[in-house]
Scaffold this motif. Structure first.
Motif, PDB file in Angstrom:
ATOM      1  N   GLY A  99       0.818  -1.207   0.000  1.00 45.36           N
ATOM      2  CA  GLY A  99       0.000   0.000   0.000  1.00 45.36           C
ATOM      3  C   GLY A  99       0.847   1.250   0.000  1.00 45.36           C
ATOM      4  N   GLY A 100       0.182   2.390  -0.152  1.00 42.63           N
ATOM      5  CA  GLY A 100       0.874   3.653  -0.326  1.00 42.63           C
ATOM      6  C   GLY A 100       1.515   4.218   0.916  1.00 42.63           C
ATOM      7  N   ARG A 101       1.242   3.657   2.102  1.00 40.15           N
ATOM      8  CA  ARG A 101       1.820   4.225   3.322  1.00 40.15           C
ATOM      9  C   ARG A 101       3.297   3.912   3.476  1.00 40.15           C
ATOM     10  NH1 ARG A 101      -3.510   3.097   4.831  1.00 40.15           N
ATOM     11  NH2 ARG A 101      -4.584   4.726   6.034  1.00 40.15           N
ATOM     12  N   PHE A 102       3.801   2.847   2.842  1.00 46.51           N
ATOM     13  CA  PHE A 102       5.224   2.564   2.878  1.00 46.51           C
ATOM     14  C   PHE A 102       5.969   3.662   2.133  1.00 46.51           C
ATOM     15  CE2 PHE A 102       3.308  -1.610   3.537  1.00 46.51           C
ATOM     16  CZ  PHE A 102       4.070  -2.113   4.572  1.00 46.51           C
ATOM     17  N   PHE A 103       6.896   4.310   2.812  1.00 46.50           N
ATOM     18  CA  PHE A 103       7.649   5.449   2.268  1.00 46.50           C
ATOM     19  C   PHE A 103       6.726   6.583   1.820  1.00 46.50           C
ATOM     20  CE2 PHE A 103      10.513   1.845   1.713  1.00 46.50           C
ATOM     21  CZ  PHE A 103      11.721   2.351   2.192  1.00 46.50           C
ATOM     22  N   LEU A 104       5.461   6.557   2.245  1.00 47.09           N
ATOM     23  CA  LEU A 104       4.468   7.565   1.840  1.00 47.09           C
ATOM     24  C   LEU A 104       4.421   7.725   0.318  1.00 47.09           C
ATOM     25  CD1 LEU A 104       5.020  10.359   4.542  1.00 47.09           C
ATOM     26  CD2 LEU A 104       3.347   8.502   4.552  1.00 47.09           C
ATOM     27  N   ILE A 105       4.604   6.608  -0.376  1.00 44.84           N
ATOM     28  CA  ILE A 105       4.673   6.650  -1.841  1.00 44.84           C
ATOM     29  C   ILE A 105       3.361   7.130  -2.452  1.00 44.84           C
ATOM     30  CG2 ILE A 105       4.884   5.210  -3.910  1.00 44.84           C
ATOM     31  CD1 ILE A 105       6.854   3.477  -2.367  1.00 44.84           C
TER      32      ILE A 105
END
Length: 481
Positions: A99-105
């Motif tokens: 999901g997008g929360r990893f590294f705030l990608i």
């Protein structure tokens, strides 16, 4: 006329739409500011921990503990940004995996990340004080990243993520209610405290605490006096202040109808529990001392840590208990702290700042207290009508969920951090050399002592004294003449 009327209606409709959008934007911005302020107050707790730890250790280790507290914030930010935030709040039964929360990608709700990061940094900082004065810097960096990047986020996922198996926000919560831990007695404080307990056991006590330099048991545990009580008190007050972001701020929003009432209740219960914890801890310790020694003495350290124990104890149920119940929770928290502190000494587990009694034992008590004292009207106000109150209100289901949550946190932290610390110790990466420990970590690791206590040169002092004596002699001669 029909044309004019139609245009007027269209203008009015457009104006109302713009007004509605403006109100929506205003509410959103108010919520962002609220989380920003509360998050900043929580981050200020890093300063509180730093002052408390610095005051509690000996003068020769001040630089070391201050640097570790600073690096907690740095490592916590990077670890939580890279991995921890995604593990905590992405989908999945046990942990978030994509999901997008990893590294705030692919995630732009930045205030959400900031607020949650401050909680992760708090969990990591708890460990710093426990292993003070004997832990290597490389080991500290390793476990700080491990805790904020993986161990703590899994606990968050289980209890605070709506997909978590223990979460009260799950569509099908455990036993129909899930675990209520509003601001983190279990999630934050127990996790950090359990990690600290395992670290202290594996690392061993400081030289001279329970054993002499040759490893022989001492008849009486060595006492290491704090080098600055003033810093300890300052740190305690800063932490207490930060808790007003920690507990009320856990509503996450303030514009939603009813959320202001929840935040206000949390502020009141937080205040009462802290006050009760300080009083009960100090006087209970005084009573024990009077019964054993025949002297009534009032220990400031017991009052400070009792206050913090009361704050930890109320954190889980701050939005669900009555104010009178908060006082009882705080009173018991103070006693729990004293008993747990004495227990660690009997077990010869060395906690330099008593973080384990404050955070681990009172974290457990906070979860249990929620299962006992959560009132029906405040549970309904905070979570909804379908949730069960505490045991003292006729339902034991919530208490069972709290106990399951406690057991999960202990098991998870032990399984992961136990082998982790044992491996660090086996590789020689955990504990400093004995001679470095005796000299102090400031000199052996950080280019010198924290305080410059160098006095003036003896020759200069002698010259000044001689000069003043000569001047005084001349003055006396002139007066007599």
């Amino acid at each position: 006329m029909d044309t004019i009327s139609r245009h007027l209606d269209e203008d009015a409709s457009a104006t109302l739409e713009r007004l509605d959008q403006s109100l929506v934007d205003l509410s959103k911005n108010i919520d962002v500011f609220y989380s920003l302020f509360c998050g900043a107050a929580i981050f200020m707790m890093q300063c509180g921990f730093a002052m408390l730890c610095a005051g509690s250790v000996r003068q020769k280790n001040v630089k070391n503990i201050m640097l570790k507290n600073l690096l907690d914030a740095c490592g916590g930010a990077l670890g939580y940004y890279a991995v921890g935030f995604g593990v905590a709040y992405e989908g999945g039964t046990f942990l978030g995996t994509s999901g997008g929360r990893f590294f705030l990608i692919d995630y732009d709700n930045y205030i959400d990340f900031f607020f949650q990061f401050t909680f992760a940094a708090t969990a990591a900082t708890i460990v710093a004080g426990t292993v003070a004065e004997r832990c290597k810097m490389v080991a500290y960096l390793c476990y700080s990243l491990m805790l904020t990047g993986f161990v703590y986020p899994v606990v968050v996922h289980a209890i605070w993520n709506s997909a978590g198996f223990l979460s009260a926000f799950n569509e099908s919560p455990f036993r129909g209610v899930g675990m209520i831990d509003f601001a983190g007695s279990g999630v934050v404080h127990m996790t950090g405290g359990a990690t600290a307990l395992i670290a202290a056991i594996v690392l061993g006590p400081r030289i001279g605490r329970f054993y002499d330099e040759d490893g022989n048991p001492l008849d009486k545990p060595g006492e290491f006096a704090p080098h600055s009580v003033s810093l300890q008190v300052l740190g305690t007050f800063i932490l207490w202040f930060g808790w007003y972001g920690f507990n009320p701020g856990s509503t996450l929003f303030i514009s939603v109808p009813g959320y202001g009432d929840v935040a206000a209740l949390a502020a009141v219960t937080t205040t009462l529990a802290a006050a009760a914890g300080a009083v009960s801890s100090m006087f209970f310790d005084t009573l024990l001392g009077f019964l054993s020694e025949g002297e009534a003495e009032y220990d400031l350290t017991m009052a400070m840590n009792g206050c913090l124990g009361g704050l930890v104890g109320i954190t889980a149920g701050c939005s669900t208990v009555e104010p009178w119940a908060a006082i009882i929770i705080g009173l018991i928290a103070g006693v729990v702290y004293v008993l747990a502190s004495n227990l660690l000494v009997k077990l010869k587990i060395d906690d330099a700042v008593d973080a384990i009694p404050v955070h681990f034992f009172n974290g457990m008590w906070g979860c249990i207290a929620t299962g006992l004292f959560a009132s029906r009207r405040f549970v309904t106000m905070t979570y909804g009508e379908t949730y069960s109150p505490g045991l003292f209100y006729g339902d034991g289901n919530l208490l069972l969920c709290e106990i399951c949550g406690i057991l999960f946190i202990i098991a998870w932290v032990t399984v992961i951090m136990g082998p982790f610390f044992i491996a660090l110790n086996a590789l020689g990466m955990f504990r400093v050399d004995p001679i470095e420990e005796k000299v102090g970590l400031d000199i052996s690791h950080h280019k010198g002592a924290a305080y410059d206590l160098t006095g003036p040169a003896e020759g200069d002092v002698a010259e000044l004294a001689e000069k003043r004596a000569t001047a005084h002699g001349k003055s006396g001669f002139e007066d007599s003449a």
